[in-house]
Design an enzyme around this catalytic site. Structure first.
Site, mmCIF file in Angstrom:
data_model
loop_
_atom_site.group_PDB
_atom_site.id
_atom_site.type_symbol
_atom_site.label_atom_id
_atom_site.label_comp_id
_atom_site.label_asym_id
_atom_site.label_seq_id
_atom_site.Cartn_x
_atom_site.Cartn_y
_atom_site.Cartn_z
ATOM 1 N N GLU A 177 -93.968 64.993 -4.939
ATOM 2 C CA GLU A 177 -94.189 64.246 -3.691
ATOM 3 C C GLU A 177 -95.486 64.786 -3.082
ATOM 4 O O GLU A 177 -95.590 65.975 -2.789
ATOM 5 C CB GLU A 177 -93.024 64.449 -2.736
ATOM 6 C CG GLU A 177 -91.655 64.092 -3.319
ATOM 7 C CD GLU A 177 -91.375 62.605 -3.282
ATOM 8 O OE1 GLU A 177 -92.125 61.871 -2.593
ATOM 9 O OE2 GLU A 177 -90.410 62.154 -3.932
ATOM 10 N N GLU A 187 -53.575 51.124 -44.183
ATOM 11 C CA GLU A 187 -52.225 51.675 -44.013
ATOM 12 C C GLU A 187 -52.307 53.169 -44.305
ATOM 13 O O GLU A 187 -52.697 53.585 -45.390
ATOM 14 C CB GLU A 187 -51.246 50.986 -44.963
ATOM 15 C CG GLU A 187 -51.196 49.478 -44.846
ATOM 16 C CD GLU A 187 -50.385 49.006 -43.651
ATOM 17 O OE1 GLU A 187 -49.636 49.840 -43.103
ATOM 18 O OE2 GLU A 187 -50.491 47.827 -43.285
#
Length: 1399
Positions: free
Chosen positions: A339, A781
C-alpha cells in the site's frame, strides 16, 4: 518528458532529439508535426546508424541527461500510457518487449512490459518476477510509479552496474494497470474512492475474485476477464516473486489474507513461509521513508500503526479471494501487497514525491528473487531437462515445481535445509544439510534416474559445497552442488561429477512407503459426514466437499472432490468419479472410498503416484448414494436385502432410464440427483462399487430380449481394458472364482464379465452413463459378503487399494485435446468427436476440451460442430498414456451471393459483439445458474383469484412504471378482463428490432400453476431491473408480454389440491379453449369464444418471435402440432426450443413424467414430445400461433398435479425459474436481419421463407427475426417487384442471432424471362400486329368504298335519307348495315344495272 542523447564514435555528445510530451499530445500545429516527424526520422534512421558505427548496439547517455520520465506533473490515461509503453518497447527493443495478456471488460489491453536481456526468448537460468499495479482502478500511484520504473530500468541499463546486473540476470514483468477500465472512471483528488473506479467495468472487485483456499468465490467468470487473464499468466510463467501495488495507506501486507474462520480483524493467518514473507515485506518497507516508520498517519485512520511497516493480511482485515494468496497457493510465486499512499488518487503534484519514496524499495524487492536455493533437475540417462519436478524443503509444507528448462528457484532465508526433488517415474533425491547464506542463492542441481534401474530406492546424499565455474548467473560467489540419483555404473551428469563419486553413495534406502489409512470402522451417516468435513477442512488445497442433492429422507448425497485445483474444471484435466453404497447394505465400497480419501490426502506431496494423480486428475468420490438404506442395514449381512433399496423401497440400480426396457417405477430423488450431477460435469471414467460377488462388470447390462447373453456395446474393447486394469491388481478377483462357498459354479475369466452375460439388469446406472454422457462406467463387486464385520475392513483395503489407484490411471488413456475455432482460438463447446467404426460419439466440454478413451491402435477421428467444416485426422494411441490431438475448425462462410453458408458475424459492429458475448456467457456453462443464484428474491407464494391477480398486475405498473405497461385484450364470458402485461425498457414504444416473447398461462382454469409462475416471474424481472446487470440487459433488449390467465372464469371454479379434477378446465360455456383456435372459417362450426378471440387478435398482430404456454397435469414440454400432421414443418426447430426449456429444468430433461394419472409413463427422451403424441386434437393455441401468427410456441407441463397445494409453489418456481430465463436468452438466437432495396429503403411485408417452408414477414423498418435450430439453414426473401434473394446462414446454439442484411434488386424478369428479351419480343409482336392491321384495314377500306358508291347511287330522294335517319335511331348501326340497307342496295343495284342493260 524523455531526453535522449546519443554518443557517436569520434563525435561529441549529441543534443536532445525527442520530447515525450509532444509524442503524447495530439498534433495541433505545424511545429509539433515537424517535431514528431523529426523524432520518428531520427528514431528509425539515426539510431540504427549509430548502432552500426559503434559495433555493439547500445545507447550511451550523458550523465547529466535525464534518465527517467521527467514529467511527474500528470497522470497518463489509457491511450497515453499505451503510446508511451509502445514507444519505450520500440526504442529499447534489445531489453524490452511489450505484450498484452488479455483484455478488460471494455476491451482495453492488459499491457505487460517484459524487461530482460533477450526479451523475446525464454532462456534458462533467469528467475521470473513481476509487479502488478492499479488492480483497484482508483488506486493510481502504483500505475504511475510502475511506468516510471519501466523507464528507470531501461534508461539505466548499461550505465548503472546494479541495474545492468538486475536486468541481465532477472526476467522482469511489469503490468502498470490490471484495471484500466476502473482507472478511466476514477477522479483525480478522490482520496477515499467515492467517485468509483475501484472495481472493474462490471462492478466486481478484482482482489476479491481469485479462487480462495477457505471459501468459494461466487463470481461469474465472464465478469472478471482481467482475473482470468492474470490467472492464466501466473500459471504459465511460474513466477518466483511478485508485488501487488495498491493505495489507501502505507504498509506492506503478506499472506495469508484470510482465514477459515473469517474473523474480520485481529486473526493472524500464518503461512508455512511466514518468516520468509516477513523478510520480503521488510525489504520493501525499510527502504520506504514513510512505510518503515509504521505510522502512515492517514487522515481517515490517524491512529493506525503497523510494526516495522508490515502486517499479516488477515490480521489487518480478512480478504477472501485475494491475488497474493492465489499466487502462493497455486503458482510457484511468493507475492506481497504494498500500500503506497494514504490518498488513493492524489493530485498529480504528488507523483514525484511518491516515485522518490518507492524507487529504492522497488529495486531492492526485485533483488530478493535471487536469494535461497536455485538449480536444475535433469534426467540421468540422457541429460534432458525435467519440468514439473516437485521441489520440497523438509519442514516447510509448501512445494514448487521446475519450469520448462528444469530450472527452479526456491526462496529461503539463511539456514540449513534438506531439499528433495520428486518426479513421477523417477527415483526421488534428497540432499541434506544444504547451506543457504546471505546474498546470492546456493546452486543445487539434481539428476534423477528413472525407476526400474539398478538403484530402486530413493536417494539421500549429504550437501557438499564446491567451487564451480561460472554459473548461469555468472556469479563467482555462488555455491553449487550437482547431485545424482544414479549409480556410478550409470554415470553422473552435470558440471560437478567429482562431487558425487561412487564410494560416496550411501547404501540403498528402503523404498518409499506411502502412509496407509488408520481409520477402519463402519461409518454411519453422521460419522461419515464428520469424516468428510474434517478432511475437506484439513486439506483445503486439494479437497472440497459438496452435495449433489438429498436422499428420500433428506440426507445429503455428499461428494468429495480431490485435485490440485478442486473447485474448478481445468481444461484438459479429466474428471473421474467413484460411487459406492448404491445398495445400502453393500457397504465395503463406502468404507474403501473413505479410506481412499484419507490415503490421497495424507500422501499428496510425498508419494509420487498420489501426487501425480491428484495433480492431473479431478477425482470425485461419492461414498454413499443410498445413505437411507445404509441406516437400516445390519452388520454381518452376507446375502440379505435389508437396506438394499432406498427408503421408498426402490432398487436404485433398476431406476435409470433404459435403452431396451420402459422403467415404470417413479424416478427416485437419489437417481434424479445423480443424473443431474452427471449432466453437470464432463466425467470421462467411473466405477460403481457394489458387493455380493468379486468381479468387474461392464456394459451392456441388458439386451432387447431380456435374455442372459453377451450384450456388446460399441466400446467393448475399451471396457474390457479398464475392467482388467482393476481386476489384475486384485489377485483374488483376477482368478475368476469368487465366492466358492456361495456360488460354486460361478467363474469369470480374468475376473471380468459383460453385465447381460452374467444376468440381465434393466435400468442400471452404468448403461445410462455410457448412453447419455461422455462417461464410461463399470460396476465393481468387491466381495462375497455384503456387510462384513468391521475387523475385516483392513483386509479389503489391502486387496483393493492398488486396484483403486490403477483404475484412476485408466482415465489417462486414449486421446485428448481441444476443438477450437481457427480464427479466434476459442474453444468450441458441444463439438462431436467421432471414431470411425465405433458407433459412439463424445462431445467437447465448455472450453472445447475432450477426452476419448481408446485401446492402443490407430484411429480415424473426426471433429465436427454446427457451423464449422469437419476435420478428420489419423491418430495412434500408445500402449501407455494418452495421445494429444487438437482440432482447429474453420467456420462455414459465404460470398455475398449466398452461394455457401454465411457467417453472420462478418457484419457485426462492436456493440453487437458485446451482446454476442453476453448471450454466449449465459448459454454456456453455469451462466444461467449463476444468474439464478445471484437474483434470489423473497417470495410469498399463494394462489390468486381474479381480483387479486388484477390488483397484483396493476401494482407492478404502479411500482415499475418505466418498464411495465398493462393492457386489456378483451373480456371473458363473465366479463373478466384478459390482461396482457408488457415488460421492456420502452413498453409503450414499438421496437421492431427487438425480439418479442409471449408467455401464456391459465388456458385451463383447473391448472393455475402457470398463472402463479408467470406472476412471480414478472415480479422477479421488475424487482431485479436496475439491480442485476444481466436482468437489466435482458429487459432492455427484449419485449416480454405476459398473459397470466386467459381463462379467468374457469379459474374461479377450480379448487386447490385437486390433481385430476376437470372442474374449471373449460370456460363458462363449457368450451376447452385449447380446442377453439381456428384460423379458417371453414374449420369453425361456431363463433370463437371471447377469450379465444382476444388471444387470437394478439397473435394475429404478428411480431412475436417465440411463445411459451404453461399448463399442468404432466412433466414435459411439447411442441406443435396438436393436430395429427405428418410430417411437421420445421420440426427440428420446434423440438429444439422445447429441449432448451426441458434441459434447464432439473427434472423434466430426465424424461420421466412420474405421473401415475396419465398415460405418459416411463422414459420420454429428454422430456420432450410432439404434442399430438401426447393428446391429439384440433384447434390448439400453439398450432394457431405457428400457422397464422408465424410464431413458434411450445407448451410446458409444469407438474403432474393440475392444482397442487400452495406450499408446493415455491418448489415449482425454483424448478422453472432457470428454464423461463433460458427462454429470454433463446429468443435472441436464430437469424435476424433487415430487408431493404438498393437505395437503402426498408421493405415492409417482405416474406422470409425458412428452409423452403416456414414463413415470417418483415415489420416496420424491414426487420425480421426467426428462431432456428442450430445448424445450416436456407433463407429466401420474396417481395413484389423485386428479385428473389437466397442465403444460407449458420445458427449456433450459444450465439445470439447476428444481423444480416438482404438487399433487393428490382425484378427485371417478366414471366420468368429477362426483361430485355420480353420487351424485344413484345415490340416485334406489336410491330407485326400493326402491320397486319394496316393490311387488313387497306383491304377492308377498298371493299368499303365500293359499297359506299352503291349507296350514293340509290339515295336519290329526300325521303330515302329521312328513312335512314329514322332507322338509325331505332336500331343499331350493325343491324341496319346487315339487314335493310345492305339488302336494298344489292337489290337496287341489280335493278339499276338491269335497266341500264335495257337502255
Amino acid at each position: 518528458m524523455f531526453t535522449f542523447s546519443f554518443h557517436k564514435s569520434g563525435c561529441s555528445r549529441g543534443k536532445r532529439v525527442g520530447n515525450m510530451e509532444t509524442y503524447l499530445r495530439e498534433p495541433r500545429h505545424t511545429a509539433p508535426k515537424l517535431c514528431v516527424s523529426l523524432f520518428v526520422f531520427l528514431l528509425f534512421v539515426v539510431v540504427p546508424i549509430t548502432a552500426l558505427s559503434v559495433g555493439e548496439a547500445r545507447l550511451v547517455r550523458s550523465n547529466t541527461a535525464a534518465k527517467e520520465v521527467e514529467d511527474h506533473t500528470k497522470y497518463y490515461n489509457y491511450v497515453q500510457m499505451t503510446r508511451l509503453l509502445k514507444f519505450m518497447a520500440l526504442k529499447y527493443s534489445h531489453i524490452a518487449n511489450l505484450s498484452s495478456i488479455g483484455q478488460s471488460v471494455q476491451g482495453r489491453e492488459l499491457w505487460v512490459m517484459r524487461i530482460t536481456k533477450d526479451p523475446n526468448a525464454d532462456v534458462p537460468g533467469k528467475p521470473k518476477c513481476k509487479y502488478v499495479g492499479n488492480m483497484h482502478g482508483d488506486e493510481t500511484i502504483s500505475r504511475q510509479v510502475l511506468v516510471y520504473l519501466v523507464d528507470y530500468l531501461l534508461t539505466r541499463y548499461g550505465e548503472d552496474p546494479r541495474i545492468t546486473e538486475l536486468v541481465t540476470s532477472t526476467d522482469i514483468y511489469i503490468m502498470p494497470s490490471m484495471n484500466p477500465d476502473g482507472f478511466e472512471r476514477s477522479r483525480e483528488g478522490d482520496c477515499s474512492g467515492d467517485a468509483g473506479g475501484r472495481s472493474n467495468a462490471r462492478n466486481v472487485d478484482l482482489n476479491r475474485s481469485f479462487p480462495d483456499q477457505f471459501d468459494k468465490i461466487n463470481v461469474q467468470q465472464e465478469d472478471i476477464p482481467e482475473v482470468t487473464a492474470v490467472i492464466k499468466w501466473i500459471l504459465e510463467k511460474k513466477f518466483v516473486l511478485s508485488g501487488n501495488l495498491h493505495g489507501g495507506t502505507v504498509v506492506a501486507s503478506y499472506p495469508f489474507d484470510d482465514s477459515a474462520s473469517h474473523v474480520m480483524q485481529g486473526y493472524y493467518s500464518r503461512s508455512v513461509d511466514d518468516n520468509l514473507f516477513k523478510h520480503l515485506a521488510l525489504t520493501y518497507a525499510k527502504n520506504h521513508p514513510v512505510m518503515r516508520t509504521g505510522e502512515p498517519k492517514c487522515p481517515d485512520t490517524p491512529d493506525e500503526t503497523f510494526e516495522d511497516g508490515i502486517v499479516n493480511g488477515a490480521k489487518w482485515y480478512d480478504v477472501p479471494g485475494g491475488m497474493q494468496d492465489y499466487n502462493y497457493l497455486n503458482g510457484n510465486c511468493l507475492e506481497i501487497t504494498m500500500e503506497l499512499s494514504c490518498c488513493k488518487f492524489p493530485p498529480a503534484s504528488e507523483l514525484k514525491k511518491e516515485w522518490d519514496y518507492n524507487r529504492e524499495s522497488l529495486i531492492a524487492y526485485l533483488e530478493q528473487v535471487h536469494i535461497g536455493v536455485r538449480g536444475y533437475v535433469k534426467e540421468a540417462t540422457n541429460g534432458t531437462a525435467l519440468p514439473d519436478v516437485r521441489i520440497m524443503v523438509a519442514g516447510i509444507n509448501h512445494n514448487l515445481t521446475t519450469a520448462q528448462f528444469g530450472d527452479y528457484y526456491r526462496l529461503l532465508l539463511p539456514g540449513t535445509y534438506n531439499v528433495s526433488a520428486i518426479a513421477t517415474g523417477y527415483m526421488s533425491m534428497t540432499v541434506v544439510g544444504v547451506q543457504v547464506v546471505e546474498g546470492k542463492a546456493t546452486e543445487l542441481n539434481f539428476t534423477l534416474a528413472p525407476l526400474g534401474n539398478e538403484h530402486t530406492g530413493d536417494i539421500t546424499v549429504p550437501f557438499t559445497p564446491t567451487t564451480t565455474g561460472p554459473t548461469t548467473t555468472s556469479d563467482p560467489d555462488s555455491t553449487s552442488i550437482e547431485t545424482s540419483s544414479t549409480t556410478s555404473e550409470m554415470g553422473t551428469s552435470g558440471a560437478n561429477e567429482s562431487s558425487t563419486p561412487q564410494e560416496a553413495w550411501p547404501p540403498a534406502q528402503p523404498e518409499h512407503q506411502p502412509i496407509q489409512p488408520q481409520d477402519f470402522r463402519h461409518h454411519h451417516y453422521n460419522d461419515m459426514e464428520l469424516f468428510l468435513r474434517r478432511y475437506s477442512n484439513g486439506f483445503r488445497s486439494i479437497a472440497h466437499l459438496y452435495s449433489i442433492g438429498k436422499s428420500a429422507e433428506d440426507r445429503e448425497l455428499y461428494v468429495m472432490v480431490i485435485s490440485d485445483n478442486p473447485t474448478v474444471h481445468e481444461p484438459g484435466e479429466p474428471e473421474f468419479k467413484y460411487i459406492a453404497n448404491m445398495h445400502g447394505n453393500e457397504v465395503v465400497g463406502r468404507e474403501l472410498l473413505l479410506n481412499l480419501i484419507e490415503y490421497l490426502c495424507h500422501n499428496y506431496g510425498s508419494d509420487p503416484e498420489v501426487t501425480q494423480l491428484v495433480n492431473t486428475t479431478r477425482i470425485h468420490i461419492m461414498p454413499s448414494m443410498n445413505p437411507d438404506g445404509y441406516e437400516i442395514a445390519r452388520e454381518g449381512d452376507v446375502r440379505g436385502y435389508t437396506g438394499r433399496n432406498n427408503s421408498n423401497n426402490f432398487d436404485l440400480n433398476r431406476n435409470f432410464p433404459d435403452q431396451f426396457t420402459t422403467i415404470t417405477e417413479p424416478r427416485q430423488p437419489e437417481t434424479i440427483a445423480v443424473m443431474n450431477w452427471l449432466k453437470s460435469y464432463p466425467f470421462v471414467l467411473s466405477a460403481n462399487l457394489h458387493g455380493g460377488s468379486l468381479v468387474v462388470n461392464y456394459p451392456y447390462d441388458d439386451d432387447k430380449q431380456g435374455r442372459t447373453e453377451y450384450s456388446k456395446c460399441p466400446d467393448d474393447k475399451v471396457f474390457k481394458q479398464v475392467a482388467r486394469a482393476y481386476s489384475q491388481e486384485n489377485a483374488l478377483m483376477h482368478k475368476g472364482h469368487p465366492c466358492e462357498d456361495l456360488y460354486r459354479s460361478e467363474f469369470f475369466e480374468d475376473g471380468i464379465t459383460n453385465g447381460a452375460n452374467w444376468y440381465n439388469v434393466p435400468g442400471g446406472m452404468q448403461d445410462w452413463n455410457y448412453l447419455n454422457t461422455n462417461c464410461f462406467e463399470v460396476t465393481i463387486e468387491l466381495g462375497c459378503v455384503k456387510y462384513p464385520k468391521a475387523q475385516h475392513l483392513p483386509l479389503y483395503w489391502d486387496q483393493n487399494h492398488r486396484a483403486l489407484l490403477q483404475y484412476i490411471h485408466q482415465v489417462h488413456r486414449g486421446v485428448k485435446g481441444m476443438v477450437i475455432d481457427i480464427k479466434d482460438g476459442t474453444g468450441i463447446p458441444n463439438a462431436t468427436i467421432t471414431v470411425e467404426e465405433i458407433d459412439h460419439q463424445i462431445t467437447t466440454h465448455l472450453a472445447g476440451d475432450y477426452w476419448r478413451l481408446l485401446v492402443p491402435g490407430t484411429y480415424h477421428l473426426t471433429a465436427s460442430a454446427q457451423g464449422y467444416n469437419s476435420v478428420k485426422i489419423y491418430a495412434t494411441v500408445p500402449e501407455e498414456g494418452v495421445e494429444l490431438v487438437d482440432f482447429r475448425l474453420t467456420r462455414i462462410r459465404s460470398d455475398p451471393n449466398g452461394q455457401a453458408p454465411m457467417d453472420p458475424r462478418a457484419t457485426q459492429d462492436p456493440a453487437e459483439e458485446v451482446f454476442q458475448s453476453f448471450i454466449k456467457d449465459l448459454s454456456l456453462g453455469q451462466g444461467l445458474e449463476h444468474l439464478v443464484q445471484s437474483t434470489v428474491t423473497e417470495s410469498s407464494f399463494r394462489y390468486r383469484r381474479y381480483k387479486e391477480l388484477s390488483e397484483f398486475l396493476r401494482g407492478l405498473t404502479f411500482n415499475f412504471p418505466k418498464i411495465t405497461s398493462l393492457h386489456s385484450l378483451g373480456q371473458s364470458v363473465e366479463y373478466r378482463t384478459i390482461w396482457a402485461l408488457e415488460i421492456s425498457n420502452k413498453p409503450d414504444e414499438p421496437e421492431t428490432a427487438e425480439p418479442k416473447i409471449r408467455l401464456v398461462g391459465g388456458i385451463h382454469g383447473n391448472a393455475p400453476v402457470g398463472t402463479e409462475l408467470l406472476l412471480e416471474f414478472a415480479a422477479f424481472l421488475c424487482i431485479n431491473y436496475g439491480k442485476n446487470p444481466t436482468i437489466t440487459r435482458l429487459i432492455n433488449e427484449t419485449r416480454i408480454v405476459i398473459l397470466p390467465s386467459i381463462n379467468p372464469d374457469g379459474r374461479e371454479l377450480a379448487r386447490e389440491k385437486q390433481c385430476t379434477s376437470t372442474v374449471g378446465m373449460t370456460n363458462t360455456h363449457g368450451k376447452d379453449l385449447d380446442t377453439d383456435f381456428f384460423g379458417n372459417a371453414s374449420q369453425r362450426v361456431v363463433e370463437a369464444q371471447p377469450e379465444t378471440r382476444a388471444v387470437m387478435d394478439l397473435i394475429l398482430e404478428r411480431g412475436f418471435t417465440l411463445s411459451v404456454a404453461l399448463d399442468g397435469g404432466s412433466l414435459l414440454a411439447t411442441y406443435p402440432y396438436d393436430k395429427p400432421v405428418q410430417p411437421v414443418e420445421n420440426e427440428e426447430t420446434l423440438k429444439y426450443l422445447a429441449n432448451v426449456y426441458a434441459r434447464n429444468h432439473p427434472k423434466m430433461h430426465l424424461g420421466d413424467t412420474g405421473c401415475s394419472s396419465n398415460d405418459q409413463m416411463g422414459n420420454i427422451p429428454d422430456g420432450v414430445l410432439r404434442a399430438a403424441e401426447r393428446q391429439s386434437h384440433m384447434g390448439s393455441m400453439k398450432d394457431f400461433s405457428v400457422d397464422f401468427g408465424h410464431c413458434p410456441e411450445i407448451t410446458v407441463y409444469t407438474g403432474c398435479c393440475l392444482f397442487p397445494p400452495a406450499v408446493q409453489l415455491a418448489t415449482l418456481w425454483a424448478e422453472n425459474r432457470k428454464a423461463l430465463l433460458s427462454m429470454l436468452v433463446e429468443v435472441h438466437k436464430g437469424v435476424r436481419g433487415v430487408v431493404k432495396d438498393k437505395s437503402g429503403k426498408p421493405i415492409v411485408g417482405a416474406m422470409i421463407v425458412l428452409n423452403g417452408g416456414v414463413r415470417v414477414f418483415t415489420a416496420e423498418g424491414g426487420y425480421f427475426h426467426a428462431l432456428l435450430a442450430p445448424g445450416n439453414h436456407n433463407i429466401e426473401a420474396v417481395a413484389d417487384g423485386y428479385q428473389q434473394q437466397r442465403q444460407e446462414v449458420v445458427v449456433s446454439s450459444y450465439e445470439a442471432a447476428s444481423s444480416i442484411i438482404i438487399e433487393f434488386d428490382m425484378d427485371n424478369r417478366i414471366f420468368g424471362l429477362p426483361r430485355e428479351f420480353v420487351v424485344a419480343t413484345a415490340a416485334a409482336s406489336m410491330t407485326a400486329l400493326v402491320v397486319t392491321a394496316c393490311i387488313i384495314w387497306c383491304v377492308c377500306s377498298a371493299k368499303s368504298n365500293q359499297q359506299k358508291d352503291g349507296f350514293h347511287r340509290l339515295r336519290q330522294h329526300r325521303d330515302d335519307y329521312e328513312d335512314e335517319i329514322r332507322l338509325t335511331s331505332m336500331g343499331s348501326k350493325k343491324s341496319l348495315l346487315s339487314n335493310e340497307f345492305q339488302d336494298e342496295s344489292e337489290s337496287d343495284e341489280d335493278a339499276l344495272y338491269a335497266n341500264a342493260d335495257k337502255l
